[in-house]
Design an enzyme around this catalytic site. Structure first.
Site, PDB file in Angstrom:
ATOM      1  N   GLU A  75       0.822  -1.210   0.000  1.00  0.00           N
ATOM      2  CA  GLU A  75       0.000   0.000   0.000  1.00  0.00           C
ATOM      3  C   GLU A  75       0.855   1.259   0.000  1.00  0.00           C
ATOM      4  O   GLU A  75       0.465   2.281  -0.581  1.00  0.00           O
ATOM      5  CB  GLU A  75      -0.950  -0.005   1.206  1.00  0.00           C
ATOM      6  CG  GLU A  75      -1.989  -1.113   1.182  1.00  0.00           C
ATOM      7  CD  GLU A  75      -2.850  -1.109  -0.075  1.00  0.00           C
ATOM      8  OE1 GLU A  75      -3.054  -0.021  -0.660  1.00  0.00           O
ATOM      9  OE2 GLU A  75      -3.319  -2.187  -0.467  1.00  0.00           O
TER      10      GLU A  75
ATOM     11  N   HIS B 297       3.366   6.417  -5.360  1.00  0.00           N
ATOM     12  CA  HIS B 297       2.877   6.790  -6.690  1.00  0.00           C
ATOM     13  C   HIS B 297       2.122   8.122  -6.610  1.00  0.00           C
ATOM     14  O   HIS B 297       2.317   9.021  -7.446  1.00  0.00           O
ATOM     15  CB  HIS B 297       1.982   5.680  -7.245  1.00  0.00           C
ATOM     16  CG  HIS B 297       1.720   5.783  -8.712  1.00  0.00           C
ATOM     17  ND1 HIS B 297       0.839   4.940  -9.370  1.00  0.00           N
ATOM     18  CD2 HIS B 297       2.207   6.615  -9.665  1.00  0.00           C
ATOM     19  CE1 HIS B 297       0.811   5.257 -10.651  1.00  0.00           C
ATOM     20  NE2 HIS B 297       1.624   6.268 -10.849  1.00  0.00           N
TER      21      HIS B 297
END
Length: 675
Positions: free
Chosen positions: A465, A471
């Protein structure tokens, strides 16, 4: 008379990075802010279409990108709070507001005057002198409007609005049913002796969980949002294991089964309306896979070797237990016993070396610093959405600010199951914003003062996660529409790559230390852990393929009809694909397959985890083989694949990064499917 509290959503937050002012947000603020946000965006759209000047990139596309800032501000907070700290009132509001939000989106995407302006700019795109990024923005919006029904006739658009509204209503109802059904299916026990096999910390956490759920003096095992519950690997009582798995597999099907049937039917009708043979065809046309044939070839080619691998594992388990066939509820427990016997690896033995704070700071954060040079500083004065959530400021190696990371790791009654990343603020140069992201996990919270000891799978989940969080933090785009706007079958790629650092020697040796002595996990145990991981890969692949192909079955039928009873449809689909394995249920069954039915995001797209893993395994090989330093490799990976968001074609970016198209061999090797 008490004065109404000013609505904090109506203005941009004055806090660092525009962190939402959670200390001021009240439940009563959401509805008026959502309604005001929709009204404001429609007024902004009307101003664009009323512009007497000929449509161009700035007065149409850039103007469109600037719309909806109030709505986005409140919607991002509302969506996360409904998932992570919900109340009955918020869940009711979600059920009411989702169809209205769907209608709002339709009002924009089916606005003929707005589409006419976008279409006019698109028709003249070669003569406007647009740069590559501007052309990509233009193509994105034109494609989105076309796929959203802008070219349908009046009756087609009317029907599309009805379909989207009903699907939004059903998706919200599915999630609400799952939220309530998962809690109702929790396994309540009277004595700690019934939990024999669980570490003391987990038993204490079950007692705390019972207290939080109103079962003082008892012990409660709440269900995670997947089939095989983690406790199955440790519980010694086979009857309790069977009870726990039965509760997991049965939840949701009575209430959510009919909703799944209806949603599949409506999605198929919508796809036909938009000119596609099936919902799956509609979805993959906009993904990196490109066609249903490519997806079916990839998934179908893995079934036989995966089942054969799982059957070899099952035979070894049966032999160790002296039984003819392993029951589904016993598979994880027997696997744990075999790992102890063959590899001398005991999950309970590992947990004292996997303390949460050490894993987070000395593992996850340390890896990010090692690979990307970034640093993390906790900001306790910044209030998050829940008292358990912690806020960290993220900076570049030279001190430049990147954004905020919010860690919300503990399970609670008000949080849905599973693990996920969400944004509170999305980076955009055009709007002058930087990212504020959060990770949600569901780790059992022990009594106050006791350490939080993780399982190996929970460590992997945290690294995974956090890859999504990176990202979001690293995305560096101009236009809001490009923030992390990558195909669904690419979105899991960065997070899967980030899992590699949990076993990277320099990272692993830094965080895997005994919670009491500080001694590192013994080197021989580390090696045995790596060897033991390969045992069970067949099970994990079959479990995943069962879910991916179940999703595919629901959404690849041309008419979506004929599903009838959800359980019967599911059983027939698994038989058809050769995955009706008596000992390995799919990772998600229909009743709790939230990825697919609690919204549209992963419908006909769960295959993307495996599709992304092809890229992931190839990338991990590159990191390991590169002659460059880890830091140099990280900079390349960040610049070429993470920072562009939706401003670059992801497969083109991958080819630039790797020097070629992705190859599947590293994945087959990792999964033990080379034969």
């Amino acid at each position: 008379m008490t004065q109404p509290t000013p609505n904090p959503f109506l203005q941009p937050s004055p806090l660092p990075y525009e962190l939402p002012p959670f200390a001021q947000i009240e439940e009563a603020h959401y509805r008026p802010a959502l309604e005001a946000g929709m009204a404001e965006q429609l007024a902004e759209i009307a101003a664009i279409t009323a512009n007497p000047e000929p449509a161009d990139f700035d007065n149409t596309l850039v103007a469109l990108e600037r719309t909806g800032q109030l709505l986005r501000r409140v919607q991002l907070v509302f969506e996360n709070v409904v998932a992570s700290d919900s109340t009955p009132a918020l869940r009711d509001l979600d059920g009411e507001i989702q169809p209205r939000l769907a209608a709002h989106t339709d009002a924009i995407q089916l606005d003929p005057a707005l589409f006419a302006r976008i279409d006019a700019v698109h028709a003249r795109r070669e003569e406007l002198g647009l740069d590559a990024n501007e052309l990509r923005v233009l193509r994105y919006w034109h494609n989105r409007f076309v796929r959203g029904g802008a070219q349908l006739d009046e009756s087609g658009q009317a029907r599309l609005r009805e379909l989207n509204a009903e699907l939004a209503t059903l998706g919200s109802a599915f999630e609400k049913n799952l939220f309530e059904g998962t809690r109702a299916a929790a396994v309540v026990l009277d004595t700690p002796e019934e939990l024999d096999g669980l570490p003391d910390g987990q038993i204490a956490a079950a007692a705390e969980n019972a207290k939080a759920l109103g079962h003082d003096g008892k012990y409660v095992l709440s269900l995670k949002n997947f089939s095989n519950q983690t406790e199955l690997a440790s519980l010694t009582d086979p009857k309790l294991r069977a009870r726990l798995l039965d509760a997991s597999l049965a939840r949701g099907i009575e209430d959510n089964g009919p909703l799944a049937v209806r949603m599949a039917t409506l999605r198929a009708e919508r796809a036909r309306l938009l000119g596609f043979d099936s919902h799956a065809a509609y979805v993959v046309a906009d993904q990196t896979s490109g066609s249903t044939e490519a997806v079916e070839s990839m998934l179908g080619g893995l079934v036989a070797p995966a089942v054969a691998n799982a059957d070899r594992e099952g035979a070894a388990l049966a032999a160790s237990a002296g039984v003819e066939r392993v029951a589904a509820a016993d598979w994880q427990y027997l696997s744990e016993q075999v790992r102890k016997e063959r590899y001398d690896v005991d999950g309970a033995q590992m947990r004292p070396y996997l303390e949460l704070e050490s894993v987070l700071v000395r593992g996850v954060f340390h890896a990010a610093n090692l690979v990307y040079g970034i640093t993390f500083e906790e900001r306790p004065e910044l209030v998050a959405h829940h008292p358990d959530a912690r806020v960290f400021e993220v900076r570049e190696a030279d001190g430049r600010p990147i954004g905020l990371y919010i860690a919300d790791f503990f399970a609670r009654e008000s949080k849905r199951g599973g693990a996920w990343m969400h944004e509170f603020v999305r980076q955009s140069t055009l709007l002058g914003q930087q990212s504020v992201v959060t990770n949600n996990l569901n780790i059992a919270k022990p009594p106050a003062g006791e350490p939080v000891l993780l399982t190996w799978d929970e460590v992997r989940t945290l690294f995974h996660e956090f890859g999504h969080a990176l990202h979001g933090l690293f995305t560096d785009v101009i236009h809001p529409s490009q923030y992390m706007e990558v195909p669904r079958d690419f979105i899991e790629y960065p997070s899967q790559v980030n899992e590699m650092w949990m076993e990277w020697p320099e990272v692993f040796g830094n965080y895997a230390r005994h919670v009491e002595t500080g001694e590192p996990m013994p080197a021989e145990l580390v090696e045995r852990v790596r060897e033991a991981q390969n045992f069970g890969e067949g099970f994990r692949t079959v479990e995943y393929l069962g879910a991916a192909l179940l999703d595919w079955a629901w959404h690849s039928a041309p008419d979506g009809e004929g599903a009838g009873d959800a359980e019967a449809f599911e059983a027939a689909a698994l038989r058809r694909f050769g995955l009706a394995h008596p000992s390995i249920p799919p990772r998600y069954r229909t009743g709790y397959f939230a990825h697919v039915f609690a919204g549209d995001w992963y419908s006909a797209g769960y295959y993307g985890y495996m599709w992304s893993e092809v890229l992931d395994a190839d990338t991990v090989e590159w990191f390991k083989e590169s002659e460059l330093s880890v830091r140099e490799c990280g900079e390349i990976f960040r610049r070429v694949l993470l920072a562009p968001g939706g401003s670059a074609n992801p497969m083109t970016a991958f080819a630039t990064f790797r020097g070629r198209a992705p190859e599947i061999q590293p994945l087959l090797k990792r999964r033990g499917l080379e034969g």
